[in-house]
Design an enzyme around this catalytic site. Structure first.
Site, short mmCIF file in Angstrom:
data_model
loop_
_atom_site.label_atom_id
_atom_site.label_comp_id
_atom_site.label_asym_id
_atom_site.label_seq_id
_atom_site.Cartn_x
_atom_site.Cartn_y
_atom_site.Cartn_z
N HIS A 103 1.58 -8.91 -4.25
CA HIS A 103 0.55 -7.95 -3.85
C HIS A 103 1.26 -6.63 -3.59
CE1 HIS A 103 -3.29 -6.66 -2.08
NE2 HIS A 103 -2.55 -6.03 -1.18
N ASP B 299 1.37 -17.63 -5.44
CA ASP B 299 1.95 -16.49 -6.15
C ASP B 299 0.85 -15.79 -6.93
OD1 ASP B 299 3.62 -14.68 -7.34
OD2 ASP B 299 4.47 -16.08 -8.80
N ASP C 285 0.84 -1.19 0.00
CA ASP C 285 0.00 0.00 0.00
C ASP C 285 0.88 1.25 0.00
OD1 ASP C 285 -0.25 1.16 3.18
OD2 ASP C 285 0.58 -0.84 2.89
N GLU D 295 2.34 -10.31 -0.30
CA GLU D 295 2.62 -8.88 -0.21
C GLU D 295 4.12 -8.69 -0.01
OE1 GLU D 295 0.81 -4.80 1.80
OE2 GLU D 295 0.41 -6.72 2.77
#
Length: 603
Positions: free
Chosen positions: A512, A565, A193, A574
């Site tokens: 991610h 994956d 993020d 992530e």
């Protein structure tokens, strides 16, 4: 553990695919080995056949009898471990069984981990906020600048109330209902993020600076393609300064440090320049403030040679932060109800490990500045003496081991008693890890609690403990243990995958990671360590309705197999700065050790 009793060619690899299955899979470090490193290969199953190591001309250089068969509880497999450490001549080799080769070629070379080290560090450049990634440095992973963060809103009731605000800031305090803004630019995006978090930055910065301090001569020889603006700085210290500069913006005028800069909710999977929701500096608290104090004190010692003025700025900020934490020792972070971004706070937090770490770093800094006998330094040392080391760590939620590393390596500064206590903590943990690595099926130094969210980071932090034990003793068996961890991360695992993007014959490709999801480039940014397998499955609906339609992952019942994956799997795939930092550390430290460098920080 049991001896082989039959020829069994069954393989339990979850959803893994073999890259070359002529005679079966070969689970091995896909980057290779140095001449002096321990060299282990895992073959699933329990057949009784010998293996041969052959060069590319077909010449047999080593024959190995079938070893013991081990059951590995974390994957439910029977496996055999073949040790070909006796092969030391640089070159390319293959392992053969019954005349057919297994797996991919094996490289032995002097500097096989150098590019990995540079790649793992360069990833931090790709994570920079507030600046564009240009083609001359970022290649095909170019992007526009995201999140200038020059107008960050101080969250809610945490608006500036510190005494002296008007004098410090140069303007009147806003009236009730008016937003307080700060400039909080720069820094690294924390993970997949676009948040920036002090707690996670703390252990990340420590790890990278520790790598520089342990092996400064080797690190000064390395360069990677990033914009260089500070000619007096080694490349690593320039990269870390980009995040330290941001951390300094998070300190309020009273010394307290805000927990994070994020939006109120996680943004969509878009490029950073498209993530335009308001950003907030959220809630001063004691753990963030102490993590800040620790790394600023650490930085004040390391940056002193390159930039004395900056180093002094860091030390003053550290002392001011510690004073705030002493005043508010119970001011723990509590996530507001309208904030959904990462908490970086765990149940049972008491702040003792953060006080321990900050006191150790601040006392060392005061001694380094010739002020080891002043009142403040005496206070730091007294706090450290009454706050005993515990056999814990290291992760962002418990930084005790970071303090132990510091004190164990520096008897000259901390004295015999503290040094002895710290060494015991490091050595006990290292010996427990080494015992597991020597006897487990995959020869992986891991505890049951290592299999959690970010398990690959837990493994890498275990390797850091083993390397510090080597620095303290000179016993190469601890280096072998760290090598076993790196082997696991780079392919010696049940998934037959390198968990580092862009490195290895078969590596993670779908992390991610919002920039990787939004940039329309097929290949992920190289050098990212993905989180790794564990049974938490926080991204899967466990009521039978699979949230992301990942049946193989959802069905996994062993922690080493619970990985996929896929971009959807934020629980296992992530990336994060505190995961990449120990990867960079162990690959760089091992490479330095194999080249003959000794840890410069042991005194």
């Amino acid at each position: 553990m049991k001896k082989f009793n039959s020829v069994v060619l069954s393989v339990a690899l979850g959803s893994a695919l073999s890259t070359s299955a002529v005679a079966g899979p070969l689970l091995i470090n896909q980057l290779g080995f140095t001449p002096e490193s321990e060299k282990l290969a895992i073959v699933p199953g329990s057949d009784a056949n010998e293996l041969e190591v052959r060069d590319l001309n077909g010449k047999t250089v080593l024959k190995m009898d079938a070893p013991m068969v081990y059951d590995w509880e974390y994957s439910g497999e029977e496996v055999q471990t073949y040790d070909f450490s006796a092969v030391k001549t640089p070159g390319t080799y293959r392992l053969y069984r019954g005349g057919e080769y297994l797996g991919n070629p094996i490289v032995i070379g002097d500097c096989v981990y150098e590019e990995l080290t540079k790649g793992a560090i360069k990833w931090f450049y790709y994570q920079r906020a507030s600046m564009p990634i240009e083609a001359q440095y970022g290649g095909k992973w170019v992007r526009a600048a995201g999140h200038p963060d020059d107008q960050v809103i101080v969250y809610g009731t945490d608006a500036r109330t510190a005494p002296g605000y008007e004098k410090a800031v140069g303007k009147k305090h806003p009236k009730a209902g008016q937003n307080v803004m700060i400039n909080s630019s720069k820094g690294w995006y924390d993970a997949g993020d676009y948040g920036k978090y002090i707690v996670n930055s703390g252990i990340t910065v420590f790890t990278l600076l520790e790598m520089y301090e342990d092996f400064p001569t080797y690190m000064d020889t390395l360069s990677w393609n990033i914009p260089r603006e500070l000619k007096n700085y080694p490349a690593l210290l320039e990269e870390v300064k980009y995040n330290l500069d941001w951390m300094l913006t998070m300190q309020d005028v009273d010394g307290g440090v805000y927990h994070k800069v994020t939006t109120l909710m996680f943004g969509a999977s878009v490029m950073p320049e498209l993530d335009g929701a308001p950003r907030y500096a959220i809630i001063k608290n004691v753990t963030a403030t102490l993590d800040f104090a620790a790394v600023m004190a650490q930085a004040s010692v390391i940056y002193k040679k390159a930039d004395a003025a900056y180093a002094e700025t860091c030390l003053k900020a550290a002392e001011k932060a510690y004073a705030w934490a002493k005043k508010y020792p119970k001011a723990f972070y509590k996530q507001p109800s309208d904030v959904q971004t990462g908490e970086y706070m765990h149940g049972g937090e008491d702040g003792k490990d953060e006080f321990r770490w900050a006191a150790a770093e601040l006392y060392r800094a005061k001694v380094a500045y010739g002020a080891g006998k002043d009142k403040a330094a005496a206070g730091y040392l007294a706090d450290l003496k009454k706050n005993k080391f515990t056999p814990d760590g290291a992760w962002w939620g418990n930084v005790n081991m970071l303090a132990a590393f510091r004190v164990a390596k520096d008897a000259a500064t901390f004295g015999a008693d503290l040094n002895k206590a710290a060494k015991k903590v490091v050595m006990d943990e290292a010996n427990n890890l080494r015992a597991v690595g020597d006897t487990s099926g995959y020869h992986l130094p891991a505890f049951p609690w290592s299999w959690n969210w970010g398990s690959n980071s837990a493994m890498a932090n275990n390797a850091m403990v083993l390397l510090h034990a080597y620095y303290l003793t000179g016993d190469k068996s601890y280096v072998d243990g760290a090598q076993q961890v790196l082997d696991y991360l780079l392919g010696k695992n049940p998934m037959e995958i390198s968990y580092v993007t862009g490195f290895g014959y078969r590596s993670a490709r779908f992390p991610h990671h919002r920039p990787s999801e939004g940039d329309l480039v097929d290949d992920p940014v190289p050098g990212m360590l993905v989180g790794g397998p564990h049974l938490g499955k926080q991204d899967i609906n466990l009521d039978g309705k699979e949230l992301w339609k990942c049946p193989n992952y959802a069905a996994a019942d062993k922690p080493a197999l619970a990985y996929i994956d896929n971009r959807c799997s934020y629980a296992t795939n992530e990336v994060a700065i505190n995961w990449n930092a120990p990867l960079a550390y162990i690959s760089g430290a091992l490479q330095a050790v194999y080249l003959g460098n000794k840890a410069a920080s042991v005194k």
